[in-house]
Design an enzyme around this catalytic site. Structure first.
Site, PDB file in Angstrom:
ATOM      1  N   ILE A  57      -3.876   2.229  -0.123  1.00 48.80           N
ATOM      2  CA  ILE A  57      -2.459   1.908  -0.005  1.00 48.80           C
ATOM      3  C   ILE A  57      -2.072   1.639   1.448  1.00 48.80           C
ATOM      4  O   ILE A  57      -1.163   0.833   1.721  1.00 48.80           O
ATOM      5  CB  ILE A  57      -1.592   3.038  -0.621  1.00 48.80           C
ATOM      6  N   TYR A  58      -2.739   2.284   2.384  1.00 43.85           N
ATOM      7  CA  TYR A  58      -2.466   2.009   3.803  1.00 43.85           C
ATOM      8  C   TYR A  58      -2.779   0.556   4.129  1.00 43.85           C
ATOM      9  O   TYR A  58      -1.939  -0.167   4.682  1.00 43.85           O
ATOM     10  CB  TYR A  58      -3.290   2.956   4.669  1.00 43.85           C
ATOM     11  N   ASP A  59      -3.999   0.119   3.793  1.00 38.46           N
ATOM     12  CA  ASP A  59      -4.388  -1.268   4.040  1.00 38.46           C
ATOM     13  C   ASP A  59      -3.443  -2.243   3.330  1.00 38.46           C
ATOM     14  O   ASP A  59      -3.014  -3.250   3.902  1.00 38.46           O
ATOM     15  CB  ASP A  59      -5.817  -1.522   3.559  1.00 38.46           C
TER      16      ASP A  59
END
Length: 277
Positions: free
Chosen positions: A135-137
């Site tokens: 989810i960060y990427d």
């Protein structure tokens, strides 16, 4: 220039704010107090943003949830902060007539593309297709897409994909400066350069230490990194031995900063060899 820096109390945001404050008027925005933070608030507060963006010449957006927040913050919070926060900042800039926006992105968004598919290290230029892993990427890539969309309306948006800059063991810091790490001072330099006149539209740049390696060495880097390192820095064996460290056996990627050097005038000063001077 009058420049708003979001995340101005954080490690990277404070370094950028400190450098910019030498030549510009800096307004710092963060949830937490800091030496150069003058506005306490949330980047998703549209009313606050409207007031804060009035009279700005440029905005540097570093505020974000990061990789260490994975497993702590739910996906919805990553989307709220990293995507919605960026969109609201861009909208506030558009309403206030702010024409220059610099986004602090990450090399992490290349994701699965960073894994060698064969017997060579990955040569990571801005042309490498991102393949997010988490989810960060995903949210950092989506925030870049929001910047690209804003640029189509006439704003200049620059995304700086910075590499690893965590406080960690000195051996790891040294090794990563060969191929996937950067010093906060060099990140700050890149952000100041991205504010200079001349850039238009939307563009992305990798920001990392300058690697000594060439693309022709990618096979050696993956199979026998020690040989590749010593070919450029024969003194490294002695320096590592003095500290009881081992040289890396394999290097799986190289972040390439040629585009930032050519397009921004970026000159990283805190490279591998500088750590041993």
């Amino acid at each position: 220039m009058r420049v708003l820096v979001t995340g101005s109390s954080g490690r990277i945001g404070s370094a950028i704010s400190a450098r910019l404050s030498l030549r510009h008027q800096v307004v710092g925005l963060d949830l937490r107090p800091g030496p150069l933070t003058s506005v306490i608030g949330d980047i998703c507060d549209s009313r606050l943003l409207a007031a804060t963006c009035t009279g700005l010449d440029a905005l540097v957006h570093t505020a974000s949830l990061h990789a260490p927040d994975l497993g702590i913050c739910p996906p919805e919070e990553f989307r709220r902060v990293n995507i919605e926060g960026t969109r609201r900042l861009l909208a506030a800039c558009g309403e206030a007539g702010v024409r220059r926006f610099v986004y602090t992105s990450t090399t992490s968004l290349y994701g699965h593309s960073l894994l060698p598919a064969g017997n060579e290290a990955v040569w990571v230029t801005e042309d490498l297709q991102p393949r997010p892993r988490d989810i960060y990427d995903e949210t950092k890539l989506a925030a870049e897409a929001a910047c690209a969309e804003a640029a189509r309306s006439g704003m200049t948006c620059v995304s700086l994909r910075m590499s690893r800059c965590f406080p960690e063991h000195p051996r790891l810091v040294a090794i990563y400066r060969l191929y996937r790490g950067v010093d906060a001072a060099d990140v700050a330099q890149a952000h100041e350069l991205a504010l200079a006149p001349g850039l238009t539209g939307f563009d992305v740049f990798n920001v990392s230490a300058h690697s000594p390696f060439a693309v022709t060495e990618c096979g050696t880097l993956l199979a026998d990194a020690r040989t590749a390192v010593l070919a450029h820095h024969p003194w490294a064996l002695r320096e590592f031995a003095r500290r009881g460290w081992e040289l890396p056996e394999s290097i799986d990627r190289v972040y390439v900063v040629d585009k930032a050097i050519a397009g921004l005038g970026y000159r990283p000063a805190h490279n591998f060899e500088s750590l041993f001077r």
